[in-house]
Design a protein around this motif. Structure first.
Motif, PDB file in Angstrom:
ATOM      1  N   LEU A  18       0.828  -1.206   0.000  1.00  0.00           N
ATOM      2  CA  LEU A  18       0.000   0.000   0.000  1.00  0.00           C
ATOM      3  C   LEU A  18       0.862   1.256   0.000  1.00  0.00           C
ATOM      4  CD1 LEU A  18      -2.794   1.293   0.119  1.00  0.00           C
ATOM      5  CD2 LEU A  18      -2.752   0.999   2.604  1.00  0.00           C
ATOM      6  N   ALA A  19       1.987   1.213   0.704  1.00  0.00           N
ATOM      7  CA  ALA A  19       2.895   2.367   0.751  1.00  0.00           C
ATOM      8  C   ALA A  19       3.376   2.740  -0.645  1.00  0.00           C
ATOM      9  CB  ALA A  19       4.085   2.057   1.657  1.00  0.00           C
ATOM     10  N   GLU A  20       3.705   1.729  -1.430  1.00  0.00           N
ATOM     11  CA  GLU A  20       4.195   1.997  -2.781  1.00  0.00           C
ATOM     12  C   GLU A  20       3.110   2.633  -3.649  1.00  0.00           C
ATOM     13  OE1 GLU A  20       6.707  -0.331  -6.267  1.00  0.00           O
ATOM     14  OE2 GLU A  20       6.121  -1.367  -4.415  1.00  0.00           O
ATOM     15  N   ALA A  21       1.881   2.168  -3.490  1.00  0.00           N
ATOM     16  CA  ALA A  21       0.775   2.750  -4.254  1.00  0.00           C
ATOM     17  C   ALA A  21       0.538   4.203  -3.846  1.00  0.00           C
ATOM     18  CB  ALA A  21      -0.487   1.918  -4.056  1.00  0.00           C
ATOM     19  N   TYR A  22       0.608   4.468  -2.552  1.00  0.00           N
ATOM     20  CA  TYR A  22       0.478   5.861  -2.086  1.00  0.00           C
ATOM     21  C   TYR A  22       1.578   6.738  -2.688  1.00  0.00           C
ATOM     22  CZ  TYR A  22      -2.983   4.781   1.606  1.00  0.00           C
ATOM     23  OH  TYR A  22      -4.110   4.420   2.314  1.00  0.00           O
TER      24      TYR A  22
ATOM     25  N   ARG B 199       1.231  10.853  -2.711  1.00  0.00           N
ATOM     26  CA  ARG B 199       0.756  11.081  -1.339  1.00  0.00           C
ATOM     27  C   ARG B 199       1.893  10.697  -0.392  1.00  0.00           C
ATOM     28  NH1 ARG B 199      -4.976   8.031  -1.086  1.00  0.00           N
ATOM     29  NH2 ARG B 199      -4.732   8.626   1.116  1.00  0.00           N
ATOM     30  N   PRO B 200       2.919  11.543  -0.309  1.00  0.00           N
ATOM     31  CA  PRO B 200       4.143  11.163   0.399  1.00  0.00           C
ATOM     32  C   PRO B 200       3.946  10.887   1.882  1.00  0.00           C
ATOM     33  CG  PRO B 200       4.177  13.495  -0.178  1.00  0.00           C
ATOM     34  CD  PRO B 200       3.032  12.895  -0.908  1.00  0.00           C
ATOM     35  N   GLN B 201       3.105  11.646   2.554  1.00  0.00           N
ATOM     36  CA  GLN B 201       2.905  11.426   3.989  1.00  0.00           C
ATOM     37  C   GLN B 201       2.245  10.077   4.244  1.00  0.00           C
ATOM     38  OE1 GLN B 201       0.754  14.893   5.344  1.00  0.00           O
ATOM     39  NE2 GLN B 201       2.643  16.081   5.657  1.00  0.00           N
ATOM     40  N   ALA B 202       1.217   9.753   3.460  1.00  0.00           N
ATOM     41  CA  ALA B 202       0.550   8.460   3.612  1.00  0.00           C
ATOM     42  C   ALA B 202       1.497   7.322   3.259  1.00  0.00           C
ATOM     43  CB  ALA B 202      -0.693   8.404   2.730  1.00  0.00           C
ATOM     44  N   ALA B 203       2.324   7.534   2.225  1.00  0.00           N
ATOM     45  CA  ALA B 203       3.272   6.499   1.803  1.00  0.00           C
ATOM     46  C   ALA B 203       4.301   6.227   2.887  1.00  0.00           C
ATOM     47  CB  ALA B 203       3.966   6.934   0.513  1.00  0.00           C
ATOM     48  N   LEU B 204       4.857   7.291   3.456  1.00  0.00           N
ATOM     49  CA  LEU B 204       5.875   7.117   4.487  1.00  0.00           C
ATOM     50  C   LEU B 204       5.284   6.474   5.735  1.00  0.00           C
ATOM     51  CD1 LEU B 204       8.848   7.620   5.007  1.00  0.00           C
ATOM     52  CD2 LEU B 204       8.260   9.882   5.896  1.00  0.00           C
ATOM     53  N   ALA B 205       4.065   6.877   6.097  1.00  0.00           N
ATOM     54  CA  ALA B 205       3.415   6.295   7.274  1.00  0.00           C
ATOM     55  C   ALA B 205       3.149   4.797   7.066  1.00  0.00           C
ATOM     56  CB  ALA B 205       2.109   7.024   7.566  1.00  0.00           C
ATOM     57  N   ALA B 206       2.709   4.412   5.864  1.00  0.00           N
ATOM     58  CA  ALA B 206       2.433   3.002   5.591  1.00  0.00           C
ATOM     59  C   ALA B 206       3.718   2.183   5.585  1.00  0.00           C
ATOM     60  CB  ALA B 206       1.704   2.864   4.260  1.00  0.00           C
TER      61      ALA B 206
END
Length: 393
Positions: free
Chosen positions: A155-159, A164-171
């Motif tokens: 999911l992080a890669e898709a973000y 969506r860098p904040q969502a990606a980093l959090a995932a």
């Protein structure tokens, strides 16, 4: 007792002994196991046996044997959803996205709500460019299995691809917190860093991923890509070579390595590697473009103008653009990067024909380049040279 009677006595005694032996053998045979005296047949391997063999082969770096084991397990248990993700992941990380997608389609039909299937679907859909669908599926996956680190990694890669860098980093950080030893968690973090331009951190994360799974071809390519961004050429060469060693017949891997050699000025190595890439990917326009540019730089004009070189690359790229509903024009040149490559292939073909003394064959290629980029200097010069008189300059 006469000699004749003694002879009869011993004959009768021998016959009685023979009858006794036959009776004993038959008595024992009635109680003997049918398999006694013959080697026991080997048990038929189960799906679990094939999975164990595949995992052992994968750890040893034998990707072909690993793939065969996963396929055999699936052939025995095609209705078991758990048998699909290992094969799909192997194919995806071996740079074989189309095959991975085909197996994913079967898995999703079988178990559309299975978290592991949803997770690997997130990865494949993202790599296919279906980013909104990838995010939707990925969020479904983590909702069903909130303690799975790999699902958050996909999911992080898709973000990241959705900007969506904040969502990606959090995932990605969630994936590491849940499963700090899983290579996909480190790989996802590396990709998030890469999309943010934090190449040194990306390389560190990719190295962590490869330390846990050194057989991920796609991660070796990513490591090399980031090394190039930091001008660490020797690191990039080593990374691409490792990828090529794992997938020696993969045209895209060979293309990456060959183009790197070209940019390093190692033109002979570039040509040899790109020719190998063309053998395995004769219709890939990028390979044909890179090989054509390399041959031109080496002044191998006769090979540049052959039908299996740049002219085929141009035709293939035009077909792809047409299929996508796109066209290369002066208006689209600045927004479609592939149009610039089309212009370059056209004028290189024209110049090669010119240097071979074939201005009649050169002009259509110069005109194609100018129809897309009217100020293209190389095409304008080529036409001017031809107007002054055909033949080599």
């Amino acid at each position: 007792m006469s000699r004749r009677r003694r002879w009869l006595f011993w004959l009768v005694l021998d016959l009685l002994a023979l009858v006794a032996l036959v009776w004993i053998d038959r008595s024992l045979g009635a109680n003997r196991s049918p398999s006694m005296g013959r080697p026991s047949p080997s048990p038929t391997p189960s799906a679990d046996d094939y999975i164990r063999q595949a995992e052992a082969a994968y750890r040893a770096g034998d990707l072909r044997q690993a793939e065969e084991g996963y396929r055999l397990a699936l052939s025995l248990e095609p209705e078991n959803p758990a048998r699909y993700p290992p094969l799909i992941r192997l194919l995806a990380f071996s740079n074989r996205l189309d095959e991975a997608a085909a197996w994913l389609e079967r898995a999703r039909q079988l178990a559309p709500e299975d978290p592991a299937i949803l997770g690997i679907a997130t990865l494949i859909l993202d790599w296919q460019g279906k980013i909104p669908e990838a995010i939707q599926v990925g969020e479904q996956a983590v909702a069903r299995a909130p303690d799975s680190g790999p699902l958050y990694a996909y999911l992080a890669e898709a973000y990241a691809d959705a900007h969506r860098p904040q969502a990606a980093l959090a995932a990605a950080q969630k994936a590491l917190a849940l499963d700090p030893e899983h290579p996909d968690a480190h790989r996802a973090l590396g990709y998030v860093y890469e999309t943010l331009g934090r190449y040194a951190e990306a390389m560190a994360a990719y190295r962590e991923a490869l330390a846990r799974d050194p057989n991920m071809v796609i991660v070796w390519l990513a490591l090399g890509r980031n090394a190039l961004a930091l001008r660490q050429t020797s690191v990039a060469v080593e990374a691409f070579q490792r990828a090529a060693a794992l997938r020696p017949e993969d045209p895209q891997v060979l293309d990456e390595l060959g183009w790197l050699y070209y940019n390093m000025g190692r033109l002979e190595d570039a040509q040899q590697t790109l020719e190998r890439a063309r053998e395995h990917g004769p219709e890939d326009w990028r390979i044909l473009y890179h090989l054509g540019v390399t041959l031109y730089a080496r002044r191998r004009y006769e090979e540049v103008v052959q039908e299996d070189s740049l002219s085929r690359g141009i035709a293939r790229l035009q077909e792809i653009l047409q299929h996508e509903g796109k066209a290369c024009t002066p208006e689209t040149l600045s927004v479609e990067p592939r149009c610039a490559r089309l212009v370059e292939m056209a004028y290189i073909l024209g110049l090669s024909q010119y240097y071979l003394g074939n201005c009649e064959s050169a002009r259509p290629w110069f005109e194609l380049a100018l129809s897309i980029s009217p100020q293209e200097e190389n095409a304008l010069k080529g036409l001017q040279w031809c107007e002054k008189g055909s033949g080599r300059p």
